[in-house]
Design a protein around this motif. Structure first.
Motif, PDB file in Angstrom:
ATOM      1  N   THR A   1      72.046  56.940  48.655  1.00 41.80           N
ATOM      2  CA  THR A   1      73.030  56.907  47.627  1.00 41.80           C
ATOM      3  C   THR A   1      74.102  56.209  48.219  1.00 41.80           C
ATOM      4  O   THR A   1      75.271  55.366  47.432  1.00 41.80           O
ATOM      5  N   ILE A   2      74.440  56.572  49.574  1.00 44.93           N
ATOM      6  CA  ILE A   2      75.695  55.731  50.370  1.00 44.93           C
ATOM      7  C   ILE A   2      75.083  54.207  50.151  1.00 44.93           C
ATOM      8  O   ILE A   2      76.135  53.295  50.040  1.00 44.93           O
ATOM      9  N   SER A   3      74.012  53.703  50.472  1.00 43.03           N
ATOM     10  CA  SER A   3      73.808  52.285  50.529  1.00 43.03           C
ATOM     11  C   SER A   3      73.866  51.656  48.977  1.00 43.03           C
ATOM     12  O   SER A   3      74.526  50.578  48.920  1.00 43.03           O
ATOM     13  N   THR A   4      73.567  52.421  48.008  1.00 41.85           N
ATOM     14  CA  THR A   4      73.756  51.811  46.639  1.00 41.85           C
ATOM     15  C   THR A   4      75.421  51.658  46.306  1.00 41.85           C
ATOM     16  O   THR A   4      75.895  50.764  45.697  1.00 41.85           O
ATOM     17  N   THR A   5      76.135  52.906  46.679  1.00 40.76           N
ATOM     18  CA  THR A   5      77.322  52.883  46.625  1.00 40.76           C
ATOM     19  C   THR A   5      78.209  51.818  47.156  1.00 40.76           C
ATOM     20  O   THR A   5      78.917  51.321  46.621  1.00 40.76           O
ATOM     21  N   ALA A   6      77.796  51.879  48.437  1.00 43.98           N
ATOM     22  CA  ALA A   6      78.441  50.779  49.096  1.00 43.98           C
ATOM     23  C   ALA A   6      78.419  49.425  48.614  1.00 43.98           C
ATOM     24  O   ALA A   6      79.150  48.714  48.947  1.00 43.98           O
TER      25      ALA A   6
ATOM     26  N   PRO B   1      64.322  42.196  31.335  1.00 35.38           N
ATOM     27  CA  PRO B   1      63.905  43.785  31.434  1.00 35.38           C
ATOM     28  C   PRO B   1      65.385  44.687  31.343  1.00 35.38           C
ATOM     29  O   PRO B   1      66.174  43.944  31.371  1.00 35.38           O
ATOM     30  N   ALA B   2      64.991  46.218  31.252  1.00 40.75           N
ATOM     31  CA  ALA B   2      65.912  46.972  31.120  1.00 40.75           C
ATOM     32  C   ALA B   2      66.790  47.095  32.574  1.00 40.75           C
ATOM     33  O   ALA B   2      66.059  46.534  33.569  1.00 40.75           O
ATOM     34  N   PRO B   3      67.997  47.705  32.531  1.00 42.90           N
ATOM     35  CA  PRO B   3      68.699  47.893  33.988  1.00 42.90           C
ATOM     36  C   PRO B   3      67.863  48.716  34.639  1.00 42.90           C
ATOM     37  O   PRO B   3      67.343  49.832  34.434  1.00 42.90           O
ATOM     38  N   PRO B   4      67.770  48.565  35.893  1.00 43.25           N
ATOM     39  CA  PRO B   4      66.992  49.267  36.833  1.00 43.25           C
ATOM     40  C   PRO B   4      67.918  50.360  37.506  1.00 43.25           C
ATOM     41  O   PRO B   4      68.659  50.076  38.515  1.00 43.25           O
ATOM     42  N   GLY B   5      68.157  51.509  36.670  1.00 40.16           N
ATOM     43  CA  GLY B   5      69.133  52.508  37.223  1.00 40.16           C
ATOM     44  C   GLY B   5      70.375  52.288  36.719  1.00 40.16           C
ATOM     45  O   GLY B   5      70.537  51.653  35.540  1.00 40.16           O
ATOM     46  N   GLU B   6      71.354  52.644  37.590  1.00 43.27           N
ATOM     47  CA  GLU B   6      72.894  52.466  37.140  1.00 43.27           C
ATOM     48  C   GLU B   6      73.348  51.296  37.874  1.00 43.27           C
ATOM     49  O   GLU B   6      73.664  51.209  38.889  1.00 43.27           O
ATOM     50  N   PRO B   7      73.629  50.248  37.149  1.00 44.57           N
ATOM     51  CA  PRO B   7      74.456  48.953  37.742  1.00 44.57           C
ATOM     52  C   PRO B   7      75.729  49.363  38.321  1.00 44.57           C
ATOM     53  O   PRO B   7      76.438  50.356  37.741  1.00 44.57           O
ATOM     54  N   PRO B   8      76.358  48.715  39.190  1.00 46.71           N
ATOM     55  CA  PRO B   8      77.653  48.753  39.606  1.00 46.71           C
ATOM     56  C   PRO B   8      78.872  48.828  38.596  1.00 46.71           C
ATOM     57  O   PRO B   8      78.530  48.280  37.573  1.00 46.71           O
ATOM     58  N   ALA B   9      79.797  49.581  38.679  1.00 48.54           N
ATOM     59  CA  ALA B   9      80.754  49.404  37.270  1.00 48.54           C
ATOM     60  C   ALA B   9      81.357  48.178  37.241  1.00 48.54           C
ATOM     61  O   ALA B   9      81.799  47.795  36.110  1.00 48.54           O
TER      62      ALA B   9
END
Length: 407
Positions: A250-255, A304-312
């Motif tokens: 989660t830290i990696s993705t959010t960062a 393809p569809a979004p892989p998860g939640e893209p950055p805001a």
């Protein structure tokens, strides 16, 4: 006093002045011999006079663009020398017309009007010199020669004034083009600045949220590891690798998302408070419904569809670009024509394109408007690219925005 010129312009002007001198000097000697006022091939005085006249007018021609005021002074000096030596008008006087042109086209305000005055005064001086000078004097200016003198005055004023007027027209055209270019640049810069401020306002809360998530997940992972190393007596609480791994992911993705948002903010010049929640991918269906309600045949392909939640930041950029592309389609597209939307959510980027038919007789999209500038700013500040083109009766916009994940 001296205008900034490029090296090749100076070389061309000096070469032209030297060539003019080399042509005018022998012609001046021939004119002197033909009038019977000397023998240029035998006497040195007439040769020196011809040399001075050709040299002064050649110098005026060489510096006419570098310093129009200096060229005008040299032209007057050459004319005074010519009249002082009692010489008739000749080939060297052609430099005067070029000098008057440059005073009007490139001279400052004083030189500009000095050239105008020189054209009028010069016409009068030429008339008086030809009618009463030592070369063509035939009893001086009388009532019988007055009509001829008036004709000479009008002809001289027309010739000299035409050169000055041509330069003035060129000056006006250059100033108009410069003003038009400056206005277009100012409008483009104002539109870009307005879009930067709007993007900075949109990103205000997004970055704060991303950093808060990073801090919370980092604290959670630290507390988990600390709890695994403590316990009563010699017993230690077993660590749960899944919890720590999830927190680090989660830290990696959010960062990565926060890094993209910070990149956006670094491109801004001002920062303002946001006006409220910003649109996300969940709001695209409402946007599609609004476009379809306006009578547009909208065809959307997401593959393809979004892989998860893209950055805001990516969601906001995609939403705003699509929104502006739909606005352009409604304003410039064929009424009721189909609008094709394609979204491809790849692991490392999102590719989007919007294509719509152009209405017959619609204004071309060659000059970028505020909408295209805004979409390009959105894509570039997000680290991506943007293209817009018109071909085969359709107008298409496309953008590629990095997501920040691993390819």
């Amino acid at each position: 006093m001296f205008r900034p010129l490029k090296t090749h312009q100076i070389v061309v002007d000096v070469s032209l002045g030297v060539a003019f001198f080399l042509i005018a000097w022998p012609i001046e000697q021939i004119v002197t011999g033909a009038t019977g006022y000397g023998a240029p091939l035998q006497g040195w005085l007439e040769a020196v006079q011809a040399l001075l006249i050709a040299l002064v007018f050649g110098a005026a021609l060489a510096v006419r663009r570098l310093s129009p005021g200096l060229a005008l002074g040299l032209a007057w000096a050459g004319a005074v020398l010519q009249m002082g030596f009692g010489r008739p008008p000749s080939f060297a006087d052609l430099a005067i017309f070029a000098v008057l042109y440059t005073t009007a086209a490139y001279g400052g305000q004083r030189v500009y009007w000095a050239g105008f005055a020189s054209a009028l005064v010069g016409a009068l001086v030429i008339t008086v010199y030809l009618m009463a000078g030592p070369v063509f004097a035939g009893g001086g200016l009388t009532w019988q020669t007055l009509p001829l003198a008036l004709v000479m005055l009008v002809a001289a004023a027309f010739a000299l004034g035409l050169s000055w007027t041509t330069g003035a027209l060129v000056r006006t055209a250059v100033r108009a083009r410069e003003n038009r270019d400056a206005q277009q640049r100012a409008e483009a810069e104002a539109a870009a600045e307005q879009e930067r401020v709007r993007i900075a306002r949109d990103m205000h809360d997004v970055v704060a949220h991303s950093l808060a998530v990073v801090v919370a997940q980092a604290d959670g992972a630290r507390y988990t590891l600390a709890a695994a190393q403590t316990g009563e007596g010699d017993m230690k609480t077993p660590a749960d690798p899944a919890v720590a791994t999830e927190a680090l992911a989660t830290i990696s993705t959010t960062a990565r998302a926060a890094l993209a948002d910070v990149r956006l903010l670094l491109g801004q010049l001002r920062h303002r408070q946001g006006d409220g929640p910003q649109p996300t991918l969940a709001d695209l269906e409402d946007l599609y419904a609004q476009v379809r309600a306006a009578g547009v045949q909208l065809r959307v392909d997401v593959d393809p569809a979004p892989p998860g939640e893209p950055p805001a930041a990516v969601q906001l950029a995609v939403y705003r670009i699509l929104q502006e592309a739909f606005t352009n389609a409604l304003r410039h597209g064929a009424p009721g024509g189909p609008v094709d939307v394609r979204l491809a959510w790849l692991p490392d980027r999102v590719e989007l394109s919007v294509r719509n038919p152009v209405a017959p007789g619609a204004a071309p999209h060659g000059r970028p408007g505020h909408g295209l500038i805004g979409m390009r700013e959105r894509a570039q500040l997000a680290g991506g690219r943007f293209d817009a083109s018109e071909e085969s009766g359709s107008f298409a916009v496309s953008a590629s925005i990095p997501i920040g994940g691993t390819a």
